[in-house]
Design a protein around this motif. Structure first.
Motif, PDB file in Angstrom:
ATOM      1  N   GLU A 377      51.798  16.290  12.879  1.00 31.83           N
ATOM      2  CA  GLU A 377      52.621  16.110  14.082  1.00 31.83           C
ATOM      3  C   GLU A 377      52.386  17.274  15.037  1.00 31.83           C
ATOM      4  O   GLU A 377      52.289  17.096  16.258  1.00 31.83           O
ATOM      5  N   PHE A 378      52.339  18.479  14.477  1.00 35.89           N
ATOM      6  CA  PHE A 378      52.087  19.672  15.290  1.00 35.89           C
ATOM      7  C   PHE A 378      50.748  19.548  16.013  1.00 35.89           C
ATOM      8  O   PHE A 378      50.631  19.853  17.205  1.00 35.89           O
ATOM      9  N   ILE A 379      49.719  19.092  15.279  1.00 31.19           N
ATOM     10  CA  ILE A 379      48.390  18.955  15.881  1.00 31.19           C
ATOM     11  C   ILE A 379      48.426  17.993  17.058  1.00 31.19           C
ATOM     12  O   ILE A 379      47.827  18.237  18.115  1.00 31.19           O
ATOM     13  N   LEU A 380      49.150  16.885  16.904  1.00 29.13           N
ATOM     14  CA  LEU A 380      49.209  15.887  17.976  1.00 29.13           C
ATOM     15  C   LEU A 380      50.036  16.344  19.170  1.00 29.13           C
ATOM     16  O   LEU A 380      49.964  15.735  20.237  1.00 29.13           O
ATOM     17  N   GLU A 381      50.825  17.378  19.001  1.00 30.48           N
ATOM     18  CA  GLU A 381      51.634  17.888  20.106  1.00 30.48           C
ATOM     19  C   GLU A 381      51.158  19.253  20.603  1.00 30.48           C
ATOM     20  O   GLU A 381      51.708  19.794  21.559  1.00 30.48           O
ATOM     21  N   ASP A 382      50.135  19.790  19.953  1.00 32.36           N
ATOM     22  CA  ASP A 382      49.672  21.139  20.279  1.00 32.36           C
ATOM     23  C   ASP A 382      48.892  21.125  21.591  1.00 32.36           C
ATOM     24  O   ASP A 382      47.774  20.594  21.662  1.00 32.36           O
ATOM     25  N   ARG A 383      49.446  21.729  22.613  1.00 35.42           N
ATOM     26  CA  ARG A 383      48.819  21.726  23.940  1.00 35.42           C
ATOM     27  C   ARG A 383      47.568  22.605  23.977  1.00 35.42           C
ATOM     28  O   ARG A 383      46.851  22.615  24.974  1.00 35.42           O
ATOM     29  N   ASN A 384      47.305  23.333  22.907  1.00 32.18           N
ATOM     30  CA  ASN A 384      46.086  24.133  22.871  1.00 32.18           C
ATOM     31  C   ASN A 384      44.855  23.277  22.596  1.00 32.18           C
ATOM     32  O   ASN A 384      43.737  23.748  22.773  1.00 32.18           O
ATOM     33  N   LEU A 385      45.062  22.052  22.138  1.00 32.37           N
ATOM     34  CA  LEU A 385      43.952  21.168  21.812  1.00 32.37           C
ATOM     35  C   LEU A 385      43.836  20.072  22.860  1.00 32.37           C
ATOM     36  O   LEU A 385      44.835  19.451  23.223  1.00 32.37           O
ATOM     37  N   PRO A 386      42.617  19.777  23.346  1.00 29.68           N
ATOM     38  CA  PRO A 386      42.436  18.636  24.247  1.00 29.68           C
ATOM     39  C   PRO A 386      42.797  17.335  23.523  1.00 29.68           C
ATOM     40  O   PRO A 386      42.643  17.229  22.304  1.00 29.68           O
ATOM     41  N   THR A 387      43.238  16.347  24.274  1.00 30.82           N
ATOM     42  CA  THR A 387      43.703  15.094  23.665  1.00 30.82           C
ATOM     43  C   THR A 387      42.631  14.460  22.791  1.00 30.82           C
ATOM     44  O   THR A 387      42.919  13.980  21.687  1.00 30.82           O
ATOM     45  N   ALA A 388      41.397  14.440  23.266  1.00 34.71           N
ATOM     46  CA  ALA A 388      40.326  13.815  22.492  1.00 34.71           C
ATOM     47  C   ALA A 388      40.178  14.470  21.122  1.00 34.71           C
ATOM     48  O   ALA A 388      39.923  13.795  20.112  1.00 34.71           O
ATOM     49  N   MET A 389      40.344  15.787  21.067  1.00 31.51           N
ATOM     50  CA  MET A 389      40.222  16.505  19.799  1.00 31.51           C
ATOM     51  C   MET A 389      41.477  16.327  18.937  1.00 31.51           C
ATOM     52  O   MET A 389      41.392  16.253  17.710  1.00 31.51           O
ATOM     53  N   GLN A 390      42.640  16.284  19.557  1.00 32.31           N
ATOM     54  CA  GLN A 390      43.863  16.015  18.804  1.00 32.31           C
ATOM     55  C   GLN A 390      43.733  14.709  18.020  1.00 32.31           C
ATOM     56  O   GLN A 390      44.066  14.634  16.832  1.00 32.31           O
ATOM     57  N   VAL A 391      43.239  13.693  18.707  1.00 32.12           N
ATOM     58  CA  VAL A 391      43.132  12.361  18.094  1.00 32.12           C
ATOM     59  C   VAL A 391      42.171  12.383  16.916  1.00 32.12           C
ATOM     60  O   VAL A 391      42.442  11.801  15.857  1.00 32.12           O
ATOM     61  N   MET A 392      41.041  13.073  17.068  1.00 31.15           N
ATOM     62  CA  MET A 392      40.084  13.126  15.959  1.00 31.15           C
ATOM     63  C   MET A 392      40.651  13.888  14.769  1.00 31.15           C
ATOM     64  O   MET A 392      40.557  13.439  13.624  1.00 31.15           O
ATOM     65  N   ALA A 426      39.701  23.395  14.839  1.00 28.88           N
ATOM     66  CA  ALA A 426      40.635  23.570  15.956  1.00 28.88           C
ATOM     67  C   ALA A 426      40.137  24.631  16.928  1.00 28.88           C
ATOM     68  O   ALA A 426      40.290  24.485  18.146  1.00 28.88           O
ATOM     69  N   GLU A 427      39.535  25.701  16.405  1.00 29.64           N
ATOM     70  CA  GLU A 427      39.028  26.755  17.283  1.00 29.64           C
ATOM     71  C   GLU A 427      37.884  26.236  18.147  1.00 29.64           C
ATOM     72  O   GLU A 427      37.802  26.542  19.345  1.00 29.64           O
ATOM     73  N   GLN A 428      36.994  25.441  17.549  1.00 28.19           N
ATOM     74  CA  GLN A 428      35.923  24.838  18.336  1.00 28.19           C
ATOM     75  C   GLN A 428      36.490  23.840  19.344  1.00 28.19           C
ATOM     76  O   GLN A 428      36.061  23.780  20.500  1.00 28.19           O
ATOM     77  N   ALA A 429      37.482  23.062  18.892  1.00 33.56           N
ATOM     78  CA  ALA A 429      38.085  22.045  19.759  1.00 33.56           C
ATOM     79  C   ALA A 429      38.780  22.674  20.952  1.00 33.56           C
ATOM     80  O   ALA A 429      38.799  22.103  22.045  1.00 33.56           O
ATOM     81  N   LYS A 430      39.357  23.858  20.752  1.00 33.30           N
ATOM     82  CA  LYS A 430      40.094  24.523  21.828  1.00 33.30           C
ATOM     83  C   LYS A 430      39.205  24.762  23.041  1.00 33.30           C
ATOM     84  O   LYS A 430      39.665  24.708  24.189  1.00 33.30           O
ATOM     85  N   SER A 431      37.922  25.010  22.818  1.00 27.17           N
ATOM     86  CA  SER A 431      37.014  25.342  23.921  1.00 27.17           C
ATOM     87  C   SER A 431      36.365  24.111  24.539  1.00 27.17           C
ATOM     88  O   SER A 431      35.592  24.231  25.490  1.00 27.17           O
ATOM     89  N   TRP A 432      36.701  22.920  24.016  1.00 27.97           N
ATOM     90  CA  TRP A 432      35.995  21.707  24.445  1.00 27.97           C
ATOM     91  C   TRP A 432      36.541  21.155  25.752  1.00 27.97           C
ATOM     92  O   TRP A 432      37.754  21.158  25.992  1.00 27.97           O
ATOM     93  N   SER A 433      35.627  20.686  26.585  1.00 29.23           N
ATOM     94  CA  SER A 433      35.984  19.882  27.749  1.00 29.23           C
ATOM     95  C   SER A 433      34.784  18.992  28.042  1.00 29.23           C
ATOM     96  O   SER A 433      33.656  19.274  27.609  1.00 29.23           O
ATOM     97  N   GLU A 434      35.015  17.917  28.774  1.00 27.24           N
ATOM     98  CA  GLU A 434      33.928  16.992  29.105  1.00 27.24           C
ATOM     99  C   GLU A 434      32.793  17.730  29.799  1.00 27.24           C
ATOM    100  O   GLU A 434      31.619  17.533  29.492  1.00 27.24           O
TER     101      GLU A 434
END
Length: 765
Positions: A377-392, A426-434
């Motif tokens: 639940e925390f992962i899905l609400e964590d604003r530090n992660l982009p939505t695409a990465m949260q879902v994965m 999560a650390e890699q995901a944090k830096s992700w953007s399209e």
């Protein structure tokens, strides 16, 4: 020095002593002196090691910010060490003196979790510090139980039968650790520094307590206190871990069986137990939808194998649904519902496998299911992660629940491969953007790891180590490329800033010397273009203190002076004496800025004709240099760009509406707190969301340079510009600590609030 009890004073103390007697005072004073001598020596030894430990860590620090944390910690230790030692030793001495005056309890004492650390400590978001303390307490209480038991019994006798145990013995590991923690309140050091100090306290104080207990026991035996006491701990004498209301006997039993080896889970189980409520006779543990207690039907609880089997079925259903699709905006909402519904799906699946649906599971398994659910639940609400990465990442709930059932160290050991894998993803995901992942390399890597766990993970925990190694290799390969690109960007930016600074300096020097004078266009053009560029190159190559730069400045003064009217014999003589030096200096300066020889001769020819006019000579019509003619443009090649431009005066520039952020505002404090390595999210109008790392803060201009995960420049902002972005909600700082740590702190904080629901807060700003 110890005050040993003289043999003549030894008496039979097989009966309780009067706490008010002089004899008790002598015995307690002897114990206090022994403790003070030993603890003073050991606490001193611990602090002697702090400087070296912090200096070593500073040398190995990953960046300047981390290094400064350790250096600041060293200064804090040197400043406050005497007060910490004094407060620590004073607290122990005072508590030993108060043993004969026990605090009256209003009722039966509520047992506390293992390590005697109250749950309220965790409720203040001091989870990391509390875990460090409870870990060293638990380790030492177990190791020292034999000698500590004897000390407790003998102190109980001399205190008139008042029970002394691990919870109220001032020299027990828990109370020593608590006293040290209280003394450390003097420090304002970073938590990383405090954790180093706790480790040294464990190594140089708590690990030595066997000697202290031996000395105390020997001293009291010499005084005749229980000389025949057998040094063994009876079964059941140790306080079992319990919930807030002493209701988690099942949890304690599991601890003794070795199923939960760490203090974090004990804390969490106690909090879950308190939330469920007390045991209802004849049933299990449960709550109604409104939080009330009710009895659960008794019956066979699902075994760990049944849980794992049911989870494998659910996992295969997800895996067989095909490859993970690219995340859509509504996927996170749908997954949140799935996370909440997993417990019910699990019970239904167990029912399908065994023929009847169980109504509940064992407390320890229920806690694990809830804990993993809250993590995701925390992962899905964590604003530090982009939505695409949260879902994965949220797709990993079932594999991680299986891992938690197979190995309960997952939640408490930072080095656990499964935990490190999720933190790494999560650390890699944090830096992700399209924008930064146009080739989809990072997206595909995260997706492939998630797919492998869903398809391949059964009960082989080694898969987490293998996938972690795979992720680290990917990270290292990309890190090297990104660092090279980032270095080039920083060097390029630094070079441009030095060039711009040199251009401004050159322009200022020339304009200051011209002042209000009206120069001929030819002379003004030479100074504004050719000579200004010569000044810039001299500044960059030789520096402002060099003889070359000073010579170049003197030329400006002479060149300007050469334009003054020469109306008499003396002034003409002076001008004639100046011209050879002006000609030589110009040749050198023009060659320095890559003038071609023919261009130099052309310019010098025009200047020669100009000076002939100044000296009153008669020129041919074609040789005359008129003020109206743009002689500078004719004489200076187009390749030489002007340093001094004709920008409009400040009063001619139209005013624009600007937002000002006060220097004492929270936004300014955010800007000032930024350190290279911090990640930010930028959401600018009409632009896609961008995530960028602060790469460099210019020491010259103070501008902040940001790069993406590939090391390419995203933007650079002046401090005021960045503060405005913060104020307008167009920029925010992403959390720097690991996902698991953030989640555990949020979960414990949420569970510690009785009125809260199970879902933890994920607001990291």
């Amino acid at each position: 020095m110890n005050e040993a009890i003289e043999p003549s004073k030894v008496v039979n103390l097989s009966q309780r002593m009067d706490p008010a007697s002089e004899r008790v005072g002598e015995l307690l004073n002897a114990v206090r002196n022994i403790a003070n001598k030993r603890l003073q020596q050991w606490i001193g030894n611990a602090f002697e090691q702090v400087d070296d430990a912090l200096f070593d860590l500073a040398e190995k620090a990953e960046n300047n910010a981390a290094q400064m944390h350790y250096f600041d910690g060293m200064r804090e230790v040197r400043k406050h060490r005497p007060a910490v030692e004094r407060n620590f030793l004073g607290a122990i001495s005072r508590k030993l003196g108060e043993l004969t005056r026990p605090v009256q309890q209003p009722g039966p004492a509520t047992p506390t979790p293992h390590g005697s650390i109250e749950l309220s400590l965790v409720a203040d978001n001091e989870l990391e510090e509390s875990l460090a303390i409870t870990s060293m307490i638990g380790k030492n209480e177990s190791r020292l139980s034999r000698d500590l038991f004897a000390v407790n019994q003998r102190l109980s006798v001399i205190c008139g039968g008042h029970k002394i145990d691990d919870s109220n013995n001032p020299v027990a590991p828990a109370n020593l650790a608590q006293a040290f923690r209280s003394a450390l309140h003097e420090f304002s050091a970073d938590m990383r520094v405090k954790l180093i100090i706790y480790k040294l306290f464990d190594r140089y104080v708590l690990s030595m307590l066997e000697e202290l207990y031996h000395d105390i026991n020997i001293e009291l035996v010499r005084a005749g206190v229980l000389p025949q006491l057998r040094h063994e701990v009876l079964r059941g004498t140790k306080t079992k871990a319990s919930g807030v209301d002493g209701q988690s006997a099942g949890v304690a039993g599991a601890d003794e069986a070795g199923e939960i080896p760490t203090d974090l889970l004990q804390t969490l189980h106690a909090l879950f137990s308190a939330r469920r409520g007390p045991v209802v006779p004849g049933g299990g543990l449960g709550t109604t939808s409104d939080g009330g207690m009710h009895a659960m039907p008794s019956g066979p609880l699902p075994s760990a194998n049944e849980l794992l089997g049911a989870l494998s079925v659910l996992q295969s259903q997800i895996a067989s649904a095909g490859p993970l699709p690219y995340a859509q905006p509504d996927d996170a909402i749908a997954l949140s519902r799935e996370v909440l519904e997993l417990k019910g799906q699990l019970l239904t699946q167990i029912g399908a496998l065994r023929g009847e649906r169980p109504s509940h599971v064992a407390n320890i398994d229920e806690d694990t299911i809830d804990l993993v659910g809250m993590l995701f639940e925390f992962i899905l609400e964590d604003r530090n992660l982009p939505t695409a990465m949260q879902v994965m990442l949220a797709r990993l709930q079932i594999p991680y629940l299986k891992a938690a059932i197979l190995d309960r160290k997952l939640f408490s050991h930072r080095q656990h491969p499964a935990r490190r894998l999720l933190d790494g993803l999560a650390e890699q995901a944090k830096s992700w953007s399209e924008e930064s992942d146009r080739d989809h390399r990072l997206h595909e890597k995260v997706k492939s790891i998630v797919d492998k766990l869903l398809h391949d993970f059964d009960d082989d925990m080694g898969i987490f180590e293998r996938l972690l190694n795979d992720l680290q290799q990917f990270q290292e390969a990309n890190k090297r490329r990104a660092e090279l690109a980032e270095q080039r960007v920083a060097e390029s930016t630094r070079g441009r800033e030095k060039l711009e600074q040199a251009r401004r300096r050159a322009a200022r020097e020339i304009l200051d010397r011209i002042g209000e004078q009206k120069l001929p266009p030819l002379v003004h053009g030479v100074l504004a273009r050719a000579w200004a560029n010569h000044l810039v190159l001299t500044l960059l190559r030789q520096g402002e203190a060099s003889p070359e730069f000073k010579t170049a400045l003197r030329f400006i003064d002479e060149f300007i002076a050469s334009t003054r009217p020469a109306n008499d014999v003396q002034s003409r003589q002076t001008l004639r004496q100046m011209l050879p030096g002006i000609q030589r200096a110009l040749r050198l300066g023009l060659a320095n800025v890559a003038f071609q020889e023919q261009d130099i001769e052309r310019l010098l020819g025009q200047l020669h004709n100009y000076y002939r006019q100044q000296l009153g000579e008669t020129l041919e019509e074609s040789e005359v240099v008129t003020i109206e003619e743009d002689a500078a443009m004719l004489a200076i090649p187009d390749s030489i760009q002007p340093v001094i431009d004709s920008s409009p005066a400040p009063d001619e520039i139209p005013e624009e509406e600007t937002v000002e952020v006060p220097p004492d505002s929270p936004e300014w404090h955010k800007v000032q707190a930024l350190q290279p390595g911090n990640w930010l999210e930028f959401c600018l109008a009409d632009e896609p969301m961008t995530r960028a790392k602060l790469s460099w803060i210019s020491p010259m201009s103070g501008r902040y340079l940001f790069v993406n995960r590939r090391g390419l420049k995203v933007a650079d902002y002046a401090p005021q510009e960045l503060a405005i972005l913060f104020a307008e909600g167009q920029a925010r700082v992403l959390a720097a600590n690991a996902l698991f740590d953030r989640a555990m702190s949020a979960i414990v904080g949420k569970l510690s609030q009785p009125e809260s629901a199970a879902t933890p807060s994920t607001d990291t700003e």
